[in-house]
Design an enzyme around this catalytic site. Structure first.
Site, PDB file in Angstrom:
ATOM      1  N   TYR A  11      20.464 -17.785   8.491  1.00  0.00           N
ATOM      2  CA  TYR A  11      20.208 -16.407   8.054  1.00  0.00           C
ATOM      3  C   TYR A  11      19.572 -15.541   9.141  1.00  0.00           C
ATOM      4  O   TYR A  11      19.704 -14.330   9.128  1.00  0.00           O
ATOM      5  CB  TYR A  11      19.276 -16.411   6.833  1.00  0.00           C
ATOM      6  CG  TYR A  11      19.918 -16.972   5.596  1.00  0.00           C
ATOM      7  CD1 TYR A  11      20.732 -16.176   4.790  1.00  0.00           C
ATOM      8  CD2 TYR A  11      19.722 -18.298   5.222  1.00  0.00           C
ATOM      9  CE1 TYR A  11      21.330 -16.688   3.649  1.00  0.00           C
ATOM     10  CE2 TYR A  11      20.322 -18.821   4.082  1.00  0.00           C
ATOM     11  CZ  TYR A  11      21.124 -18.017   3.299  1.00  0.00           C
ATOM     12  OH  TYR A  11      21.718 -18.524   2.175  1.00  0.00           O
ATOM     13  N   ILE A  12      18.840 -16.150  10.058  1.00  0.00           N
ATOM     14  CA  ILE A  12      18.179 -15.389  11.114  1.00  0.00           C
ATOM     15  C   ILE A  12      18.912 -15.561  12.446  1.00  0.00           C
ATOM     16  O   ILE A  12      19.210 -14.589  13.133  1.00  0.00           O
ATOM     17  CB  ILE A  12      16.690 -15.837  11.252  1.00  0.00           C
ATOM     18  CG1 ILE A  12      15.937 -15.564   9.944  1.00  0.00           C
ATOM     19  CG2 ILE A  12      16.022 -15.165  12.450  1.00  0.00           C
ATOM     20  CD1 ILE A  12      15.914 -14.128   9.491  1.00  0.00           C
ATOM     21  N   LYS A 204       2.477 -13.479  12.597  1.00  0.00           N
ATOM     22  CA  LYS A 204       3.554 -13.736  11.626  1.00  0.00           C
ATOM     23  C   LYS A 204       2.988 -14.369  10.351  1.00  0.00           C
ATOM     24  O   LYS A 204       3.327 -13.984   9.229  1.00  0.00           O
ATOM     25  CB  LYS A 204       4.593 -14.659  12.273  1.00  0.00           C
ATOM     26  CG  LYS A 204       5.540 -15.333  11.320  1.00  0.00           C
ATOM     27  CD  LYS A 204       6.580 -14.377  10.784  1.00  0.00           C
ATOM     28  CE  LYS A 204       7.380 -15.017   9.683  1.00  0.00           C
ATOM     29  NZ  LYS A 204       8.471 -14.228   9.224  1.00  0.00           N
ATOM     30  N   ARG A 211       0.578 -10.816   2.098  1.00  0.00           N
ATOM     31  CA  ARG A 211       1.409 -10.498   0.932  1.00  0.00           C
ATOM     32  C   ARG A 211       1.136 -11.500  -0.196  1.00  0.00           C
ATOM     33  O   ARG A 211       1.047 -11.140  -1.360  1.00  0.00           O
ATOM     34  CB  ARG A 211       2.881 -10.521   1.354  1.00  0.00           C
ATOM     35  CG  ARG A 211       3.761  -9.637   0.533  1.00  0.00           C
ATOM     36  CD  ARG A 211       5.067  -9.352   1.251  1.00  0.00           C
ATOM     37  NE  ARG A 211       6.088  -8.901   0.328  1.00  0.00           N
ATOM     38  CZ  ARG A 211       6.202  -7.674  -0.138  1.00  0.00           C
ATOM     39  NH1 ARG A 211       5.356  -6.743   0.242  1.00  0.00           N
ATOM     40  NH2 ARG A 211       7.169  -7.351  -0.987  1.00  0.00           N
ATOM     41  N   CYS A 258       9.364 -18.223   2.774  1.00  0.00           N
ATOM     42  CA  CYS A 258       8.365 -17.707   3.722  1.00  0.00           C
ATOM     43  C   CYS A 258       7.001 -17.541   3.084  1.00  0.00           C
ATOM     44  O   CYS A 258       6.031 -18.189   3.482  1.00  0.00           O
ATOM     45  CB  CYS A 258       8.812 -16.356   4.259  1.00  0.00           C
ATOM     46  SG  CYS A 258      10.445 -16.423   4.958  1.00  0.00           S
TER      47      CYS A 258
HETATM   48  N1  SAJ Z   1       6.838 -10.828  -5.184  1.00  0.00           N
HETATM   49  C1  SAJ Z   1       6.000 -10.589  -6.244  1.00  0.00           C
HETATM   50  N2  SAJ Z   1       5.372  -9.373  -6.306  1.00  0.00           N
HETATM   51  C2  SAJ Z   1       5.569  -8.418  -5.358  1.00  0.00           C
HETATM   52  C3  SAJ Z   1       6.421  -8.685  -4.269  1.00  0.00           C
HETATM   53  C4  SAJ Z   1       7.046  -9.916  -4.208  1.00  0.00           C
HETATM   54  O1  SAJ Z   1       5.791 -11.421  -7.138  1.00  0.00           O
HETATM   55  O2  SAJ Z   1       4.991  -7.336  -5.498  1.00  0.00           O
HETATM   56  C5  SAJ Z   1       7.524 -12.142  -5.076  1.00  0.00           C
HETATM   57  C6  SAJ Z   1       9.036 -12.007  -5.011  1.00  0.00           C
HETATM   58  O3  SAJ Z   1       9.597 -11.907  -6.280  1.00  0.00           O
HETATM   59  C7  SAJ Z   1       9.410 -13.310  -4.320  1.00  0.00           C
HETATM   60  C8  SAJ Z   1       8.242 -13.521  -3.350  1.00  0.00           C
HETATM   61  O4  SAJ Z   1       7.189 -12.726  -3.839  1.00  0.00           O
HETATM   62  O5  SAJ Z   1       9.456 -14.389  -5.221  1.00  0.00           O
HETATM   63  C9  SAJ Z   1       8.543 -13.197  -1.916  1.00  0.00           C
HETATM   64  O6  SAJ Z   1       9.378 -12.054  -1.819  1.00  0.00           O
HETATM   65  P1  SAJ Z   1       9.144 -10.887  -0.749  1.00  0.00           P
HETATM   66  O7  SAJ Z   1      10.149  -9.833  -0.970  1.00  0.00           O
HETATM   67  O8  SAJ Z   1       7.729 -10.463  -0.778  1.00  0.00           O
HETATM   68  O9  SAJ Z   1       9.320 -11.620   0.671  1.00  0.00           O
HETATM   69  P2  SAJ Z   1      10.457 -12.545   1.369  1.00  0.00           P
HETATM   70  O10 SAJ Z   1       9.975 -13.959   1.297  1.00  0.00           O
HETATM   71  O11 SAJ Z   1      11.816 -12.261   0.869  1.00  0.00           O
HETATM   72  O12 SAJ Z   1      10.359 -12.022   2.884  1.00  0.00           O
HETATM   73  C10 SAJ Z   1       9.085 -12.054   3.553  1.00  0.00           C
HETATM   74  C11 SAJ Z   1       8.836 -10.717   4.252  1.00  0.00           C
HETATM   75  N3  SAJ Z   1       7.453 -10.629   4.698  1.00  0.00           N
HETATM   76  C12 SAJ Z   1       6.673  -9.595   4.393  1.00  0.00           C
HETATM   77  O13 SAJ Z   1       7.029  -8.662   3.711  1.00  0.00           O
HETATM   78  C13 SAJ Z   1       5.280  -9.623   4.948  1.00  0.00           C
HETATM   79  C14 SAJ Z   1       9.793 -10.559   5.425  1.00  0.00           C
HETATM   80  O14 SAJ Z   1       9.493  -9.375   6.162  1.00  0.00           O
HETATM   81  C15 SAJ Z   1       9.706 -11.776   6.355  1.00  0.00           C
HETATM   82  O15 SAJ Z   1      10.626 -11.665   7.433  1.00  0.00           O
HETATM   83  C16 SAJ Z   1      10.076 -13.004   5.547  1.00  0.00           C
HETATM   84  O16 SAJ Z   1       9.111 -13.128   4.484  1.00  0.00           O
HETATM   85  C17 SAJ Z   1      10.021 -14.207   6.469  1.00  0.00           C
HETATM   86  O17 SAJ Z   1      11.105 -14.666   6.890  1.00  0.00           O
HETATM   87  O18 SAJ Z   1       8.919 -14.616   6.861  1.00  0.00           O
END
Ligand code: SAJ
Length: 421
Positions: A11-12, A204, A211, A258
């Site tokens: 994916y990356i 990172k 988050r 992640c």
């Molecule tokens: N989630 C919640 N509440 C929220 C936001 C997300 O419960 O308000 C949950 C989502 O449903 C999901 C999980 O958190 O299950 C993670 O989703 P996400 O959209 O927050 O993140 P990822 O894992 O898809 O992508 C993250 C991103 N990191 C950040 O936003 C800091 C992305 O930029 C990174 O590149 C990626 O991790 C990675 O590869 O590390």
């Protein structure tokens, strides 16, 4: 123009390889999975996301990209392989990063640059990567250069974010940093932030941990709101009007490869990380909380059937890695519930995915676990005659409450004290 070998065509790695190829470099995409290499050789993407196929077509037409199974000599090597989580040790499992670096060793030449994009714990470039690459008898910072350039793109919008997000570039010395920055400036339109490799490794992990901790706080607020009988969604919305507050959303837990994993990479060698570990625990316990709500909703119904809406770890994608849906389903089955699953994006999974009608047939309760847009817009009149009991629990606060209520459904939401009113 440089020749770049990108190890890992996932994916990356693959979109990164294609962006370099379209940015004027000669790129060889290496993968140990023959199926991936064969698919790419046939001019097809092994997985789809918006813009990927067009980018591959362009790179192949320009003869700037080819896929291979074996590493070859190049000016730069980029490692973008997975870093799984060793759940027993609660540490990063670096086996793929190590083996990718070992594959580079026989081809490493004076002046080469090695970039690690895979997520790695602090100090990995300075210690482990150096040790492996120096098996070539060349010396890091004298003969070859190393840097960490973590990817930050969000699945679902990968290409746009790869080009427009700011990048962190951390070299093991200034020359490594500069060489890497020169390379990335061929396609990155965001700012390049130059730092050391260990700082980049930490940044990172800090981003994803921030988050995770923020979501844990939202999940804790939701449970407190349920106790007080107030609506946490409204409360968060109003709190976020404060210029310095930005609370994320509660939900059924945190999934993906992640955010649910990276915090452990930060804690694995740290003396004081109790807040981070506590946040992990809160987010991991959300499936239990959802099940507790479902049990209360179904009190008195024997051997109930529940329908899961969405098993992808987040909305509008097909990715189920580390999805909290899995833990919820296992717990529900232990409780004796019959579980049926509908997900408009996921086609194959460890549990059968049914069509909408079959999934809601005879259901005592629908549980929305993923924020797919389809659920936001769904008209309940299409399914209300199929269910046994009109009950729905929305863990994402996305459904149209009034519409479902008007169709005779009892609607419950995490953090809205619905079971108390
Ligand atoms: N989630 C919640 N509440 C929220 C936001 C997300 O419960 O308000 C949950 C989502 O449903 C999901 C999980 O958190 O299950 C993670 O989703 P996400 O959209 O927050 O993140 P990822 O894992 O898809 O992508 C993250 C991103 N990191 C950040 O936003 C800091 C992305 O930029 C990174 O590149 C990626 O991790 C990675 O590869 O590390």
């Amino acid at each position: 123009m440089s020749k770049i070998c990108v190890l890992g065509q996932g994916y990356i790695g693959l979109p990164t390889a294609l962006l370099f190829a379209n940015g004027g470099h000669e790129v060889v995409g290496i993968d140990v999975n023959k199926r991936v290499v064969d698919t790419l050789k046939a001019g097809k993407m092994p997985f789809e996301e918006k813009g990927f196929q067009e980018l591959l077509d362009g790179a192949i037409a320009r003869k700037a990209f080819r896929a291979e199974s074996l590493v070859e000599e190049a000016d730069a090597f980029l490692v973008a392989v997975p870093t799984p989580f060793d759940s027993e040790m609660r540490m990063a499992d670096l086996k793929y990063v190590v083996s990718a670096c070992e594959m580079i060793v026989p081809h490493l030449r004076k002046g080469n640059l090695v970039i690690i994009e895979s997520t790695i714990p602090p100090n990995t470039c300075d210690k482990q990567i150096k040790q492996i690459l120096e098996k070539s008898t060349l010396k890091m910072c004298e003969d070859f250069y190393v840097s960490h350039c973590p990817e930050r793109a969000i699945p679902g919008n990968t290409l746009h974010e790869m080009v427009y997000n700011d990048r962190v570039i951390g070299g093991v010395d200034e020359k490594s940093t500069q060489l890497t920055a020169d390379l990335y400036s061929s396609f990155v339109k965001g700012n390049l932030h130059l730092t050391t490799s260990t700082t980049a490794e930490m940044i990172k992990l800090m981003e994803n941990t921030f988050r995770d901790v923020n979501i844990a706080l939202a999940n804790e607020f939701a449970q407190i709101a349920d106790d007080y009988g107030i609506d946490v969604w409204k409360a968060i919305e109003i709190a976020n009007k404060h210029p310095r507050v930005n609370i994320l959303k509660p939900g059924p837990g945190v999934g993906g490869h992640c955010i649910a994993i990276d915090p452990w990479f930060l804690t694995e060698n740290a003396n004081n990380s109790s807040l981070i570990m506590m946040s992990r625990q809160i987010n991991d316990s959300m499936p239990q909380y959802v099940l507790k709500m479902v049990k209360e909703m179904l009190a008195g119904i024997e051997n109930p059937t529940i329908t899961i809406f969405g098993v992808a770890y987040k909305g509008d994608i097909a990715d189920t890695r580390a999805t909290p849906a899995k833990k919820f389903i296992k717990l529900a089955e232990k409780e004796g519930f019959k579980v049926k699953i509908y997900d408009p994006f996921v086609k194959e999974w460890s549990y059968p995915i049914l069509g909408l009608e079959e999934a809601v047939e005879g259901s005592d309760c629908i549980v929305v676990l993923t924020d797919h847009s389809e659920f936001r817009e769904m008209d309940p009149s299409k399914i209300d005659s199929k269910v046994s009991s009109r009950k729905i629990l929305d863990t994402r606060n996305i459904i149209n409450l009034d519409l479902w209520k008007n169709n005779g459904f009892n609607v419950y939401t995490i953090g809205r004290a619905s079971l108390k009113n």
